[in-house]
Design a protein around this motif. Sequence first.
Motif, PDB file in Angstrom:
ATOM      1  N   ILE A   1      48.413  41.153  32.420  1.00 25.40           N
ATOM      2  CA  ILE A   1      48.323  42.338  33.280  1.00 25.40           C
ATOM      3  C   ILE A   1      47.322  42.103  34.401  1.00 25.40           C
ATOM      4  CG2 ILE A   1      47.555  44.742  33.384  1.00 25.40           C
ATOM      5  CD1 ILE A   1      48.728  45.099  30.570  1.00 25.40           C
ATOM      6  N   GLY A   2      46.130  41.658  34.044  1.00 24.09           N
ATOM      7  CA  GLY A   2      45.092  41.442  35.045  1.00 24.09           C
ATOM      8  C   GLY A   2      45.474  40.390  36.069  1.00 24.09           C
ATOM      9  N   GLU A   3      46.024  39.268  35.615  1.00 22.48           N
ATOM     10  CA  GLU A   3      46.369  38.183  36.526  1.00 22.48           C
ATOM     11  C   GLU A   3      47.505  38.583  37.470  1.00 22.48           C
ATOM     12  OE1 GLU A   3      47.263  34.874  34.044  1.00 22.48           O
ATOM     13  OE2 GLU A   3      45.165  34.235  33.858  1.00 22.48           O
ATOM     14  N   THR A   4      48.508  39.268  36.941  1.00 20.86           N
ATOM     15  CA  THR A   4      49.649  39.653  37.779  1.00 20.86           C
ATOM     16  C   THR A   4      49.259  40.699  38.811  1.00 20.86           C
ATOM     17  OG1 THR A   4      51.154  39.210  35.935  1.00 20.86           O
ATOM     18  CG2 THR A   4      52.018  40.485  37.769  1.00 20.86           C
ATOM     19  N   LEU A   5      48.436  41.646  38.423  1.00 16.15           N
ATOM     20  CA  LEU A   5      47.991  42.663  39.378  1.00 16.15           C
ATOM     21  C   LEU A   5      47.209  42.028  40.525  1.00 16.15           C
ATOM     22  CD1 LEU A   5      46.923  45.552  36.964  1.00 16.15           C
ATOM     23  CD2 LEU A   5      48.916  45.508  38.482  1.00 16.15           C
ATOM     24  N   ARG A   6      46.412  41.005  40.209  1.00 15.97           N
ATOM     25  CA  ARG A   6      45.649  40.328  41.260  1.00 15.97           C
ATOM     26  C   ARG A   6      46.550  39.483  42.160  1.00 15.97           C
ATOM     27  NH1 ARG A   6      41.885  39.731  37.108  1.00 15.97           N
ATOM     28  NH2 ARG A   6      42.715  37.671  36.569  1.00 15.97           N
ATOM     29  N   SER A   7      47.436  38.713  41.572  1.00 16.02           N
ATOM     30  CA  SER A   7      48.220  37.751  42.345  1.00 16.02           C
ATOM     31  C   SER A   7      49.406  38.368  43.077  1.00 16.02           C
ATOM     32  CB  SER A   7      48.714  36.630  41.427  1.00 16.02           C
ATOM     33  OG  SER A   7      49.588  37.152  40.420  1.00 16.02           O
ATOM     34  N   ASP A   8      50.032  39.374  42.475  1.00 15.15           N
ATOM     35  CA  ASP A   8      51.267  39.912  43.045  1.00 15.15           C
ATOM     36  C   ASP A   8      51.097  41.251  43.744  1.00 15.15           C
ATOM     37  OD1 ASP A   8      52.382  37.687  41.974  1.00 15.15           O
ATOM     38  OD2 ASP A   8      53.546  38.712  40.424  1.00 15.15           O
TER      39      ASP A   8
ATOM     40  N   SER B   1      38.658  50.933  47.724  1.00 13.08           N
ATOM     41  CA  SER B   1      39.745  51.891  47.472  1.00 13.08           C
ATOM     42  C   SER B   1      40.246  51.721  46.042  1.00 13.08           C
ATOM     43  CB  SER B   1      40.886  51.703  48.473  1.00 13.08           C
ATOM     44  OG  SER B   1      41.462  50.419  48.364  1.00 13.08           O
ATOM     45  N   PHE B   2      40.761  52.808  45.492  1.00 11.68           N
ATOM     46  CA  PHE B   2      41.090  52.826  44.065  1.00 11.68           C
ATOM     47  C   PHE B   2      42.400  53.565  43.803  1.00 11.68           C
ATOM     48  CE2 PHE B   2      36.555  52.681  44.663  1.00 11.68           C
ATOM     49  CZ  PHE B   2      36.116  51.727  43.764  1.00 11.68           C
ATOM     50  N   ALA B   3      43.007  53.213  42.671  1.00 10.83           N
ATOM     51  CA  ALA B   3      44.155  53.960  42.150  1.00 10.83           C
ATOM     52  C   ALA B   3      43.888  54.219  40.672  1.00 10.83           C
ATOM     53  CB  ALA B   3      45.454  53.183  42.328  1.00 10.83           C
ATOM     54  N   PHE B   4      43.971  55.461  40.264  1.00 17.10           N
ATOM     55  CA  PHE B   4      43.774  55.861  38.877  1.00 17.10           C
ATOM     56  C   PHE B   4      45.121  56.336  38.347  1.00 17.10           C
ATOM     57  CE2 PHE B   4      39.707  56.116  40.906  1.00 17.10           C
ATOM     58  CZ  PHE B   4      38.809  55.692  39.952  1.00 17.10           C
TER      59      PHE B   4
ATOM     60  N   VAL C   1      45.467  43.433  44.055  1.00 16.72           N
ATOM     61  CA  VAL C   1      44.437  44.216  43.371  1.00 16.72           C
ATOM     62  C   VAL C   1      43.235  43.308  43.107  1.00 16.72           C
ATOM     63  CG1 VAL C   1      43.854  45.468  41.256  1.00 16.72           C
ATOM     64  CG2 VAL C   1      46.109  45.767  42.324  1.00 16.72           C
ATOM     65  N   THR C   2      42.074  43.710  43.561  1.00 18.36           N
ATOM     66  CA  THR C   2      40.878  42.893  43.368  1.00 18.36           C
ATOM     67  C   THR C   2      40.413  42.923  41.922  1.00 18.36           C
ATOM     68  OG1 THR C   2      40.196  43.409  45.637  1.00 18.36           O
ATOM     69  CG2 THR C   2      38.525  42.458  44.176  1.00 18.36           C
ATOM     70  N   GLU C   3      40.440  44.095  41.340  1.00 17.10           N
ATOM     71  CA  GLU C   3      39.971  44.261  39.958  1.00 17.10           C
ATOM     72  C   GLU C   3      40.771  45.369  39.286  1.00 17.10           C
ATOM     73  OE1 GLU C   3      35.788  45.316  37.586  1.00 17.10           O
ATOM     74  OE2 GLU C   3      35.760  44.832  39.724  1.00 17.10           O
ATOM     75  N   SER C   4      41.052  45.195  38.003  1.00 21.92           N
ATOM     76  CA  SER C   4      41.771  46.224  37.249  1.00 21.92           C
ATOM     77  C   SER C   4      41.041  46.492  35.935  1.00 21.92           C
ATOM     78  CB  SER C   4      43.212  45.801  36.973  1.00 21.92           C
ATOM     79  OG  SER C   4      43.258  44.631  36.182  1.00 21.92           O
ATOM     80  N   LEU C   5      41.286  47.665  35.394  1.00 23.50           N
ATOM     81  CA  LEU C   5      40.594  48.075  34.173  1.00 23.50           C
ATOM     82  C   LEU C   5      41.493  49.015  33.390  1.00 23.50           C
ATOM     83  CD1 LEU C   5      37.654  48.043  32.800  1.00 23.50           C
ATOM     84  CD2 LEU C   5      37.365  50.259  33.915  1.00 23.50           C
ATOM     85  N   ILE C   6      41.510  48.844  32.071  1.00 20.21           N
ATOM     86  CA  ILE C   6      42.267  49.741  31.190  1.00 20.21           C
ATOM     87  C   ILE C   6      41.284  50.408  30.231  1.00 20.21           C
ATOM     88  CG2 ILE C   6      44.002  49.894  29.365  1.00 20.21           C
ATOM     89  CD1 ILE C   6      45.369  47.455  30.622  1.00 20.21           C
ATOM     90  N   ARG C   7      41.431  51.718  30.102  1.00 20.61           N
ATOM     91  CA  ARG C   7      40.638  52.454  29.126  1.00 20.61           C
ATOM     92  C   ARG C   7      41.585  53.343  28.325  1.00 20.61           C
ATOM     93  NH1 ARG C   7      37.614  49.115  29.577  1.00 20.61           N
ATOM     94  NH2 ARG C   7      35.429  49.126  30.240  1.00 20.61           N
TER      95      ARG C   7
ATOM     96  N   HIS D   1      50.097  64.585  28.019  1.00 16.59           N
ATOM     97  CA  HIS D   1      48.706  64.198  27.774  1.00 16.59           C
ATOM     98  C   HIS D   1      48.568  62.678  27.808  1.00 16.59           C
ATOM     99  CE1 HIS D   1      47.829  68.334  26.772  1.00 16.59           C
ATOM    100  NE2 HIS D   1      48.787  68.322  25.858  1.00 16.59           N
ATOM    101  N   ALA D   2      47.763  62.195  28.732  1.00 20.34           N
ATOM    102  CA  ALA D   2      47.552  60.754  28.865  1.00 20.34           C
ATOM    103  C   ALA D   2      46.734  60.231  27.697  1.00 20.34           C
ATOM    104  CB  ALA D   2      46.839  60.454  30.181  1.00 20.34           C
ATOM    105  N   PHE D   3      47.110  59.035  27.175  1.00 20.69           N
ATOM    106  CA  PHE D   3      46.319  58.416  26.112  1.00 20.69           C
ATOM    107  C   PHE D   3      45.347  57.390  26.676  1.00 20.69           C
ATOM    108  CE2 PHE D   3      49.980  55.508  26.425  1.00 20.69           C
ATOM    109  CZ  PHE D   3      49.367  54.265  26.453  1.00 20.69           C
ATOM    110  N   GLY D   4      45.414  57.167  27.981  1.00 24.73           N
ATOM    111  CA  GLY D   4      44.518  56.212  28.623  1.00 24.73           C
ATOM    112  C   GLY D   4      44.740  56.185  30.113  1.00 24.73           C
ATOM    113  N   VAL D   5      44.123  55.206  30.767  1.00 23.89           N
ATOM    114  CA  VAL D   5      44.219  55.112  32.213  1.00 23.89           C
ATOM    115  C   VAL D   5      44.191  53.649  32.639  1.00 23.89           C
ATOM    116  CG1 VAL D   5      41.705  55.300  32.516  1.00 23.89           C
ATOM    117  CG2 VAL D   5      43.228  55.896  34.407  1.00 23.89           C
ATOM    118  N   LEU D   6      44.933  53.353  33.676  1.00 23.00           N
ATOM    119  CA  LEU D   6      44.866  52.058  34.349  1.00 23.00           C
ATOM    120  C   LEU D   6      44.173  52.303  35.679  1.00 23.00           C
ATOM    121  CD1 LEU D   6      45.688  49.056  34.841  1.00 23.00           C
ATOM    122  CD2 LEU D   6      47.825  49.944  35.828  1.00 23.00           C
ATOM    123  N   VAL D   7      43.078  51.587  35.915  1.00 23.92           N
ATOM    124  CA  VAL D   7      42.321  51.746  37.151  1.00 23.92           C
ATOM    125  C   VAL D   7      42.477  50.477  37.984  1.00 23.92           C
ATOM    126  CG1 VAL D   7      40.098  52.300  38.184  1.00 23.92           C
ATOM    127  CG2 VAL D   7      40.655  53.152  35.895  1.00 23.92           C
ATOM    128  N   LEU D   8      42.854  50.637  39.229  1.00 24.41           N
ATOM    129  CA  LEU D   8      42.994  49.518  40.152  1.00 24.41           C
ATOM    130  C   LEU D   8      41.985  49.676  41.278  1.00 24.41           C
ATOM    131  CD1 LEU D   8      46.898  49.504  40.506  1.00 24.41           C
ATOM    132  CD2 LEU D   8      45.497  48.392  38.757  1.00 24.41           C
TER     133      LEU D   8
END
Length: 236
Positions: A110-117, A178-181, A120-126, A192-199
Motif C-alpha cells: 500500500i505504502g509503496e504503490t501510493l508513493r510511486s503511482d 496537503s492532505f487527504a483523510f 503521495v509523499t507519505e501515507s498512514l493507516i489508523r 461508521h468508519a473503522f479506521g482512516v487512510l491518511v495521505l
Amino acid sequence: MTTTHEESPAAHDEISAEQVAAYLRSHPKFFEQHTGLLTEITLPSPHGSGVISLGERQQLAQRDKIRVLESLMDQMIVNAEDNEATSLKVHNFCLKLLEQQSFSALKLSIGETLRSDFNVTESLIRIWVKPSNSAIANDAVFTHVSDEFNDWIISLQKPHCGGRPQAAGNLLDNSLQSFAFIPLYKNAADPHAFGVLVLGAEDPQRFKADMGTLYIERIGELIAAALLNHLFTLNF
C-alpha cells in the motif's frame, strides 16, 4: 389663415435599429439575395485598427468560435486520457492488493504503490477497532488516536482534502503541505468508519479542497476491503 406643416416623406420612412434587426431575423436569406452588401458594409476590426467587411467580420467570428471549441475539445481529450490513466493505476493497485499473502506485505505494498503511482509523499493507516487476528493486535496501525480525531473521521460524509485539520494533530510529517483523510468502512451500508487512510504530499496542490474525490474514495474502498481480509475473521 391657418398654416399647416406637412412632414417630409423621409420622416415617415425612418426606421429604428430594432426594426432593422427584426427584419433581418425574419428574412434570413436577405444577404444571400444581396451579396454585394457584404463587401459594402464595413465594421471595426476586432483584432486591431482599421475596418473590415461584414463578410470578413463574420469569418473572424466563426474562426474565434472554432478556436474556442478546439481548445475545449483538446482539454476534454486531456481529461479523458488522465482519467483512463488513473483508472488503470487503480485497477493495477487492486491486483497488487489481492496478491499480498500477509498483513505486513499488504501494508508495504500500500505504502509503496501510493508513493510511486499516486504522487503521495507519505501515507498512514489508523484503525480503532480491535482485530480478531490477535497476532497483529500490536501493529502500528492500531496506535491510539484522539477521540476528537476519531469523531471527526466518523462524521465525514466523504474524504476530506486540503490542509491539515486541527483534529489531526501531528499524524504526518509537519513539512507536508496537503492532505487527504479517507474514512475506511466495512461496507457501503455501514456509516461508521473503522479506521482512516491518511495521505500527505509536499505539493500544496496535490490534495485541494475542491478536488474531485471519486478515485480517492475507490482507493479507500479497496484498501478497506484488503485490510478486512487480513484483520478480521469474525464480524465486529
